[in-house]
Design a protein around this motif. Structure first.
Motif, PDB file in Angstrom:
ATOM      1  N   ILE A  86       0.869  -1.172   0.000  1.00  0.00           N
ATOM      2  CA  ILE A  86       0.000   0.000   0.000  1.00  0.00           C
ATOM      3  C   ILE A  86       0.904   1.221   0.000  1.00  0.00           C
ATOM      4  CG2 ILE A  86      -1.759   1.267   1.306  1.00  0.00           C
ATOM      5  CD1 ILE A  86      -2.535  -1.432   2.593  1.00  0.00           C
ATOM      6  N   LEU A  87       0.597   2.211  -0.796  1.00  0.00           N
ATOM      7  CA  LEU A  87       1.400   3.435  -0.788  1.00  0.00           C
ATOM      8  C   LEU A  87       1.154   4.169   0.531  1.00  0.00           C
ATOM      9  CD1 LEU A  87       1.015   4.703  -4.461  1.00  0.00           C
ATOM     10  CD2 LEU A  87       3.118   3.934  -3.343  1.00  0.00           C
ATOM     11  N   HIS A  88       2.011   3.877   1.512  1.00  0.00           N
ATOM     12  CA  HIS A  88       1.817   4.395   2.861  1.00  0.00           C
ATOM     13  C   HIS A  88       3.187   4.520   3.532  1.00  0.00           C
ATOM     14  CE1 HIS A  88      -1.001   4.362   6.588  1.00  0.00           C
ATOM     15  NE2 HIS A  88       0.116   4.997   6.878  1.00  0.00           N
ATOM     16  N   VAL A  89       3.688   5.738   3.607  1.00  0.00           N
ATOM     17  CA  VAL A  89       4.978   6.010   4.248  1.00  0.00           C
ATOM     18  C   VAL A  89       4.814   5.817   5.765  1.00  0.00           C
ATOM     19  CG1 VAL A  89       6.736   7.777   4.633  1.00  0.00           C
ATOM     20  CG2 VAL A  89       5.529   7.682   2.418  1.00  0.00           C
ATOM     21  N   PRO A  90       5.743   5.142   6.445  1.00  0.00           N
ATOM     22  CA  PRO A  90       7.027   4.583   5.981  1.00  0.00           C
ATOM     23  C   PRO A  90       6.963   3.070   5.738  1.00  0.00           C
ATOM     24  CG  PRO A  90       7.045   4.678   8.362  1.00  0.00           C
ATOM     25  CD  PRO A  90       5.678   5.139   7.922  1.00  0.00           C
ATOM     26  N   TYR A  91       5.776   2.525   5.551  1.00  0.00           N
ATOM     27  CA  TYR A  91       5.620   1.081   5.353  1.00  0.00           C
ATOM     28  C   TYR A  91       6.079   0.653   3.952  1.00  0.00           C
ATOM     29  CZ  TYR A  91       2.407   1.596   9.350  1.00  0.00           C
ATOM     30  OH  TYR A  91       1.846   1.887  10.559  1.00  0.00           O
ATOM     31  N   TRP A  92       5.399   1.206   2.939  1.00  0.00           N
ATOM     32  CA  TRP A  92       5.695   0.906   1.543  1.00  0.00           C
ATOM     33  C   TRP A  92       5.616   2.211   0.767  1.00  0.00           C
ATOM     34  CZ3 TRP A  92       1.454  -0.974   4.186  1.00  0.00           C
ATOM     35  CH2 TRP A  92       1.459  -2.311   4.592  1.00  0.00           C
ATOM     36  N   TYR A  93       6.637   2.534   0.002  1.00  0.00           N
ATOM     37  CA  TYR A  93       6.576   3.739  -0.823  1.00  0.00           C
ATOM     38  C   TYR A  93       7.714   3.707  -1.848  1.00  0.00           C
ATOM     39  CZ  TYR A  93      10.328   5.582   2.208  1.00  0.00           C
ATOM     40  OH  TYR A  93      11.504   5.753   2.895  1.00  0.00           O
ATOM     41  N   LYS A  94       7.652   4.620  -2.764  1.00  0.00           N
ATOM     42  CA  LYS A  94       8.702   4.765  -3.770  1.00  0.00           C
ATOM     43  C   LYS A  94       9.299   6.163  -3.657  1.00  0.00           C
ATOM     44  CE  LYS A  94       6.566   1.627  -7.136  1.00  0.00           C
ATOM     45  NZ  LYS A  94       6.053   1.478  -8.522  1.00  0.00           N
ATOM     46  N   LYS A  95      10.610   6.216  -3.676  1.00  0.00           N
ATOM     47  CA  LYS A  95      11.261   7.517  -3.634  1.00  0.00           C
ATOM     48  C   LYS A  95      11.028   8.263  -4.942  1.00  0.00           C
ATOM     49  CE  LYS A  95      14.866   6.309  -0.307  1.00  0.00           C
ATOM     50  NZ  LYS A  95      16.323   6.216  -0.053  1.00  0.00           N
ATOM     51  N   LYS A  96      11.032   9.576  -4.860  1.00  0.00           N
ATOM     52  CA  LYS A  96      10.764  10.406  -6.029  1.00  0.00           C
ATOM     53  C   LYS A  96      11.745  10.078  -7.161  1.00  0.00           C
ATOM     54  CE  LYS A  96       9.888  15.207  -7.349  1.00  0.00           C
ATOM     55  NZ  LYS A  96       9.877  16.622  -6.881  1.00  0.00           N
ATOM     56  N   GLY A  97      11.179   9.824  -8.340  1.00  0.00           N
ATOM     57  CA  GLY A  97      11.992   9.520  -9.509  1.00  0.00           C
ATOM     58  C   GLY A  97      12.478   8.089  -9.576  1.00  0.00           C
ATOM     59  N   ASP A 145      11.325   3.740  -9.341  1.00  0.00           N
ATOM     60  CA  ASP A 145      10.277   2.717  -9.353  1.00  0.00           C
ATOM     61  C   ASP A 145      10.518   1.648  -8.284  1.00  0.00           C
ATOM     62  OD1 ASP A 145       8.791   3.835 -11.418  1.00  0.00           O
ATOM     63  OD2 ASP A 145       9.989   2.842 -12.963  1.00  0.00           O
ATOM     64  N   GLU A 146      11.583   1.814  -7.502  1.00  0.00           N
ATOM     65  CA  GLU A 146      11.933   0.806  -6.500  1.00  0.00           C
ATOM     66  C   GLU A 146      11.105   1.007  -5.233  1.00  0.00           C
ATOM     67  OE1 GLU A 146      15.796  -0.730  -3.867  1.00  0.00           O
ATOM     68  OE2 GLU A 146      15.967   0.999  -5.217  1.00  0.00           O
ATOM     69  N   TRP A 147      10.527  -0.090  -4.763  1.00  0.00           N
ATOM     70  CA  TRP A 147       9.787  -0.051  -3.512  1.00  0.00           C
ATOM     71  C   TRP A 147      10.754  -0.040  -2.333  1.00  0.00           C
ATOM     72  CZ3 TRP A 147       4.672   0.630  -2.712  1.00  0.00           C
ATOM     73  CH2 TRP A 147       3.802   0.436  -3.799  1.00  0.00           C
TER      74      TRP A 147
END
Length: 323
Positions: A90-101, A103-105
């Motif tokens: 789930i796109l939910h910082v700081p659990y799962w997210y992608k840094k700006k620019g 595609d790496e989880w």
């Protein structure tokens, strides 16, 4: 009755009986009404038997075409044959997210997923991939087999009707963030009708508010981003959130007031959601995997590293930051 079904009845011409040599009625004077009654009985029997035969055939067809859940591939067998884990993300910082620019989880839940895949290498797992989901649809994804597991779920009775849980992985500690002009330190300080507490409607924070401050005035908002803004604007005196999410909210909104972990401490266990299936091997593995890394302090380390990864220093974490 089977003899009657096979009897060859004579033809009727007008009110007379036309007897055939092969008829058992040959050479006898037959009553037309009796024969008509017999013929009607035969027709009813044929109709009934025909429907029964069709129903039996349909039932047999259904048995051969409807898939049996008992024959479905279990999660354990699927990850062994595919060689990969389908991790719920789930796109939910700081659990799962992608840094700006990128595609790496990344995130602490990703660190946990990488470790799980490594620990499953002896049974053939070579990697993992993220399957996007939401808190609202995660149970359906797990139930359907699209998602193998999801970290950080609360084991509510409603969710338990669809899936099951392993763990707990850690404890969801709950805290408050105050408006700058409002002071409170204990749950009793918040539990007053004059205190307005902002929560996300329909979530665990709304449920927690009913436990710890039932007399407070609830300000239930539909979106997570609206909750801290309502506190900053003074529409609410404080917000309730998990300790992890509170640290992130405070970082994003430095204009918020005191960061408080009220006493007595209040928490819910956070579990790993998995499929409820006859083959319990994956569920058992995840259960003991979660306990192993929780008791060793590794889950806490993953979470803290995840917070550090978004710019929060360990020194800035609250004194009672707990799991």
């Amino acid at each position: 009755s089977s003899d009657l079904f096979n009897v060859r009845l004579p033809n009727i011409v007008g009110n007379d009986v036309a007897l055939g040599d092969q008829s058992p009625f040959s050479g006898q004077k037959q009553d037309v009404q009796i024969i008509n009654s017999l013929r009607e009985t035969q027709m009813r029997m044929k109709s009934t038997l025909g429907l029964a035969t069709m129903a039996a055939a349909a039932f047999a067809f259904a048995l051969t075409t409807v898939p049996s859940t008992s024959n479905a591939q279990s999660t354990w067998d699927r990850i062994k044959s595919s060689g990969k884990l389908n991790a719920g993300c789930i796109l939910h910082v700081p659990y799962w997210y992608k840094k700006k620019g990128s595609d790496e989880w990344v995130g602490w839940a990703i660190d946990g997923t990488k470790q799980m895949a490594k620990d499953l290498a002896p049974v053939g797992v070579k990697g993992w991939q993220c399957e996007m989901t939401t808190w609202g649809t995660a149970a359906l994804g797990i139930q359907s087999g699209k998602v193998d597991y999801l970290f950080a779920m609360q084991a509510t009775p409603v969710r338990a009707t669809a899936i099951t849980f392993a763990g707990p992985l850690y404890n969801h500690g709950f805290m408050t963030v105050n408006n700058k002009n409002f002071k409170a330190r204990t749950w009793a300080d918040y539990d007053k009708p004059s205190v307005k507490i902002a929560v996300i409607g329909g979530t665990s924070t709304a449920m927690v508010r009913r436990f710890v401050a039932p007399r407070a005035t609830a300000v239930e908002l539909p979106k997570a981003a609206e909750v801290p803004l309502s506190v900053i604007a003074g529409r609410a005196d404080a917000m309730i959130t998990t300790v992890i999410n509170g640290v992130v909210a405070k970082q994003k909104n430095p204009d918020m007031g005191d960061f408080v972990i009220p006493t007595p401490l209040f928490s819910f266990p956070a579990y790993v959601g998995v499929a409820n299936e006859p083959d319990k091997r994956f569920r058992d593995f995840v259960h003991w995997w979660a306990e192993w890394y929780r008791l060793r302090g590794q889950v806490e380390r993953w979470v803290k590293d995840g917070l550090i990864g978004i710019g929060i220093t360990e020194d800035s974490l609250p004194e009672k930051f707990y799991f």
